[in-house]
Structure formats: structure tokens, C-alpha cells
Design a protein around this motif. Structure first.
Motif, PDB file in Angstrom:
ATOM      1  N   ASN A 124       0.756  -1.147   0.093  1.00  0.00           N
ATOM      2  CA  ASN A 124      -0.017   0.095   0.098  1.00  0.00           C
ATOM      3  C   ASN A 124       0.819   1.212  -0.042  1.00  0.00           C
ATOM      4  O   ASN A 124       0.519   2.322  -0.732  1.00  0.00           O
ATOM      5  CB  ASN A 124      -0.926   0.063   1.336  1.00  0.00           C
ATOM      6  CG  ASN A 124      -2.154  -1.082   1.044  1.00  0.00           C
ATOM      7  OD1 ASN A 124      -2.430  -1.536  -0.003  1.00  0.00           O
ATOM      8  ND2 ASN A 124      -2.601  -1.390   2.257  1.00  0.00           N
ATOM      9  N   GLN A 125       2.035   1.282   0.651  1.00  0.00           N
ATOM     10  CA  GLN A 125       2.902   2.535   0.995  1.00  0.00           C
ATOM     11  C   GLN A 125       3.624   2.576  -0.834  1.00  0.00           C
ATOM     12  O   GLN A 125       3.604   3.650  -1.058  1.00  0.00           O
ATOM     13  CB  GLN A 125       3.999   2.184   1.793  1.00  0.00           C
ATOM     14  CG  GLN A 125       3.210   2.298   3.215  1.00  0.00           C
ATOM     15  CD  GLN A 125       4.471   2.123   4.259  1.00  0.00           C
ATOM     16  OE1 GLN A 125       5.578   1.654   4.139  1.00  0.00           O
ATOM     17  NE2 GLN A 125       3.812   2.377   5.730  1.00  0.00           N
ATOM     18  N   LEU A 126       3.941   1.513  -1.225  1.00  0.00           N
ATOM     19  CA  LEU A 126       4.708   1.583  -2.638  1.00  0.00           C
ATOM     20  C   LEU A 126       3.455   2.368  -3.329  1.00  0.00           C
ATOM     21  O   LEU A 126       3.998   3.005  -4.359  1.00  0.00           O
ATOM     22  CB  LEU A 126       4.920   0.158  -2.998  1.00  0.00           C
ATOM     23  CG  LEU A 126       6.256  -0.271  -2.311  1.00  0.00           C
ATOM     24  CD1 LEU A 126       6.637  -1.769  -2.726  1.00  0.00           C
ATOM     25  CD2 LEU A 126       7.345   0.605  -2.449  1.00  0.00           C
ATOM     26  N   GLN A 127       2.339   1.634  -3.441  1.00  0.00           N
ATOM     27  CA  GLN A 127       1.276   2.270  -4.675  1.00  0.00           C
ATOM     28  C   GLN A 127       1.092   3.756  -4.167  1.00  0.00           C
ATOM     29  O   GLN A 127       0.846   4.382  -5.260  1.00  0.00           O
ATOM     30  CB  GLN A 127       0.063   1.346  -4.132  1.00  0.00           C
ATOM     31  CG  GLN A 127       0.148  -0.185  -4.724  1.00  0.00           C
ATOM     32  CD  GLN A 127      -1.101  -0.730  -4.454  1.00  0.00           C
ATOM     33  OE1 GLN A 127      -2.161  -0.242  -3.663  1.00  0.00           O
ATOM     34  NE2 GLN A 127      -1.247  -1.810  -5.200  1.00  0.00           N
ATOM     35  N   MET A 128       0.889   4.110  -2.950  1.00  0.00           N
ATOM     36  CA  MET A 128       0.835   5.533  -2.623  1.00  0.00           C
ATOM     37  C   MET A 128       2.038   6.352  -3.203  1.00  0.00           C
ATOM     38  O   MET A 128       1.810   7.449  -3.654  1.00  0.00           O
ATOM     39  CB  MET A 128       0.645   5.892  -1.128  1.00  0.00           C
ATOM     40  CG  MET A 128      -0.860   5.283  -0.540  1.00  0.00           C
ATOM     41  SD  MET A 128      -1.218   5.286   1.148  1.00  0.00           S
ATOM     42  CE  MET A 128       0.089   6.537   1.778  1.00  0.00           C
ATOM     43  N   LEU A 129       3.223   6.011  -2.965  1.00  0.00           N
ATOM     44  CA  LEU A 129       4.197   6.465  -3.565  1.00  0.00           C
ATOM     45  C   LEU A 129       4.238   6.488  -4.827  1.00  0.00           C
ATOM     46  O   LEU A 129       4.660   7.501  -5.577  1.00  0.00           O
ATOM     47  CB  LEU A 129       5.786   6.058  -2.582  1.00  0.00           C
ATOM     48  CG  LEU A 129       6.044   5.944  -1.259  1.00  0.00           C
ATOM     49  CD1 LEU A 129       7.093   5.155  -1.102  1.00  0.00           C
ATOM     50  CD2 LEU A 129       6.227   7.555  -1.076  1.00  0.00           C
ATOM     51  N   GLU A 130       4.025   5.471  -5.518  1.00  0.00           N
ATOM     52  CA  GLU A 130       3.986   5.584  -7.012  1.00  0.00           C
ATOM     53  C   GLU A 130       2.777   6.539  -7.288  1.00  0.00           C
ATOM     54  O   GLU A 130       3.228   7.310  -8.509  1.00  0.00           O
ATOM     55  CB  GLU A 130       3.561   4.231  -7.482  1.00  0.00           C
ATOM     56  CG  GLU A 130       3.548   4.075  -8.855  1.00  0.00           C
ATOM     57  CD  GLU A 130       4.779   4.461  -9.914  1.00  0.00           C
ATOM     58  OE1 GLU A 130       4.686   4.502 -11.012  1.00  0.00           O
ATOM     59  OE2 GLU A 130       5.754   4.388  -9.209  1.00  0.00           O
ATOM     60  N   GLN A 131       1.612   6.426  -6.659  1.00  0.00           N
ATOM     61  CA  GLN A 131       0.666   7.607  -7.379  1.00  0.00           C
ATOM     62  C   GLN A 131       1.122   8.899  -7.012  1.00  0.00           C
ATOM     63  O   GLN A 131       0.953   9.806  -7.816  1.00  0.00           O
ATOM     64  CB  GLN A 131      -0.639   7.339  -6.470  1.00  0.00           C
ATOM     65  CG  GLN A 131      -1.882   7.926  -7.034  1.00  0.00           C
ATOM     66  CD  GLN A 131      -2.001   7.676  -8.558  1.00  0.00           C
ATOM     67  OE1 GLN A 131      -2.371   6.731  -8.893  1.00  0.00           O
ATOM     68  NE2 GLN A 131      -2.338   8.896  -9.228  1.00  0.00           N
ATOM     69  N   LEU A 132       1.944   9.329  -5.904  1.00  0.00           N
ATOM     70  CA  LEU A 132       2.224  10.585  -5.697  1.00  0.00           C
ATOM     71  C   LEU A 132       3.489  11.080  -6.833  1.00  0.00           C
ATOM     72  O   LEU A 132       3.480  12.210  -7.307  1.00  0.00           O
ATOM     73  CB  LEU A 132       3.058  10.862  -4.298  1.00  0.00           C
ATOM     74  CG  LEU A 132       2.159  10.867  -3.060  1.00  0.00           C
ATOM     75  CD1 LEU A 132       2.939  10.556  -1.828  1.00  0.00           C
ATOM     76  CD2 LEU A 132       1.342  11.986  -3.191  1.00  0.00           C
ATOM     77  N   ARG A 133       4.251  10.034  -7.178  1.00  0.00           N
ATOM     78  CA  ARG A 133       5.144  10.392  -8.421  1.00  0.00           C
ATOM     79  C   ARG A 133       4.368  10.528  -9.424  1.00  0.00           C
ATOM     80  O   ARG A 133       4.832  11.364 -10.504  1.00  0.00           O
ATOM     81  CB  ARG A 133       6.145   9.151  -8.601  1.00  0.00           C
ATOM     82  CG  ARG A 133       7.250   9.219  -9.396  1.00  0.00           C
ATOM     83  CD  ARG A 133       8.162   7.979  -9.306  1.00  0.00           C
ATOM     84  NE  ARG A 133       7.574   6.992 -10.349  1.00  0.00           N
ATOM     85  CZ  ARG A 133       7.317   6.998 -11.633  1.00  0.00           C
ATOM     86  NH1 ARG A 133       7.971   7.865 -12.434  1.00  0.00           N
ATOM     87  NH2 ARG A 133       6.956   5.847 -12.311  1.00  0.00           N
TER      88      ARG A 133
END
Length: 155
Positions: A124-133
Motif C-alpha cells: 500500500n505504501q509503495l502504491q501511494m508513493l507511485e501515485q504521488l510520483r
């Protein structure tokens, strides 16, 4: 006989655990483990070809999250010490009763669930970071396009 006895020692369905096919030796065990990827492995220390310590070592190297419970007729400290050094999650003597095994399985299952939750949180954290990117890239592109359009209009 020991494998059959182990299968009948506890109520696996009640624990919500599925028993996978057992293996007659270490080589067969490794093949099945790499194919089936079990969450919990109950392994005898004294098995033909590749002993339980070596199997556990290889499993922990490839699947560090797999919970390994070693069964042994040996009470010597050196076997337990080797097993613990390899990251084995439980070491039980074969004279165990169903309560000992249940306790070890409950601990292993809690660790499995904890590891799965940790993995989900990390994903979930990786997905959130990817979305922010992606949002940041999109914003930068909009600024570039907006700036280009401003320049084009002034010409």
C-alpha cells in the motif's frame, strides 16, 4: 508412521490450516516446498539425503517468511542451536503431545499473518508513493504544456 501420526495429532481444519502432501526425504521435500510455497513447514531433522537442518537452511534462504518447525528425537543442545541459528521458528522433540504442537502452530500462524499484514502495508505504501510520483509528473507536464502555450500565444 510419524508423518501419519502428525496428520492425526491435531484438527487441522479447526486451525484453518491446509495440509499439503508430505515428503519421504529431503530432496523430495525441497521440490515440493519450492513448488507449493507453504507458509508453515514441519520438518523432521533426521531425513534421508538432505537432512532437516539443510532443508530448513535452503528454505529460509529463498522463503525467509516461511515458518519452520523442526521435529527431532534428539535432545542435544547442538541440534537446537543449529536450528535456531538458521532461523527455525520452533524446535520440538518427537515425544510432543498435541498441545505442544498446537502451541507451536498458533505462534507460527500468528507470524504468518503478521508477515502478510506487513507485506500488504508495504505494498500500500509503495502504491501511494507511485501515485504521488505519477501525480507530480502529471503536474510538471501540465506546467510545461501551460508554459509552452503561453509562449506560443505571445508570438
Amino acid at each position: 508412521m510419524a508423518r501419519l501420526g502428525l496428520r492425526q495429532l491435531v484438527d487441522w481444519k479447526k486451525l484453518d490450516l491446509e495440509l499439503l502432501p508430505d515428503a519421504t526425504d529431503g530432496e523430495e521435500a525441497l521440490e515440493k516446498i519450492f513448488m507449493l510455497k507453504p507458509d508453515i513447514l514441519i520438518m523432521d531433522i533426521n531425513i534421508p539425503y538432505v537432512n532437516g537442518i539443510e532443508v530448513s537452511k535452503k528454505v529460509k534462504k529463498v522463503f525467509p517468511e516461511t515458518q519452520v518447525i523442526i521435529l527431532s528425537a534428539y535432545g542435544e543442545f547442538e541440534y537446537a542451536q543449529k536450528a535456531i541459528h538458521l532461523g527455525v521458528d520452533g524446535y520440538l522433540l518427537k515425544t510432543l503431545d498435541s498441545q505442544e504442537l498446537l502451541h507451536a502452530l498458533e505462534i507460527a500462524e500468528k507470524r504468518v499473518q503478521s508477515n502478510k499484514e506487513k507485506y500488504r502495508n508495504e505494498q500500500n505504501q509503495l502504491q501511494m508513493l507511485e501515485q504521488l510520483r505519477l501525480d507530480s509528473i502529471e503536474k510538471e507536464m501540465e506546467q510545461i504544456i501551460s508554459g509552452y502555450m503561453s509562449i506560443s500565444k505571445s508570438r
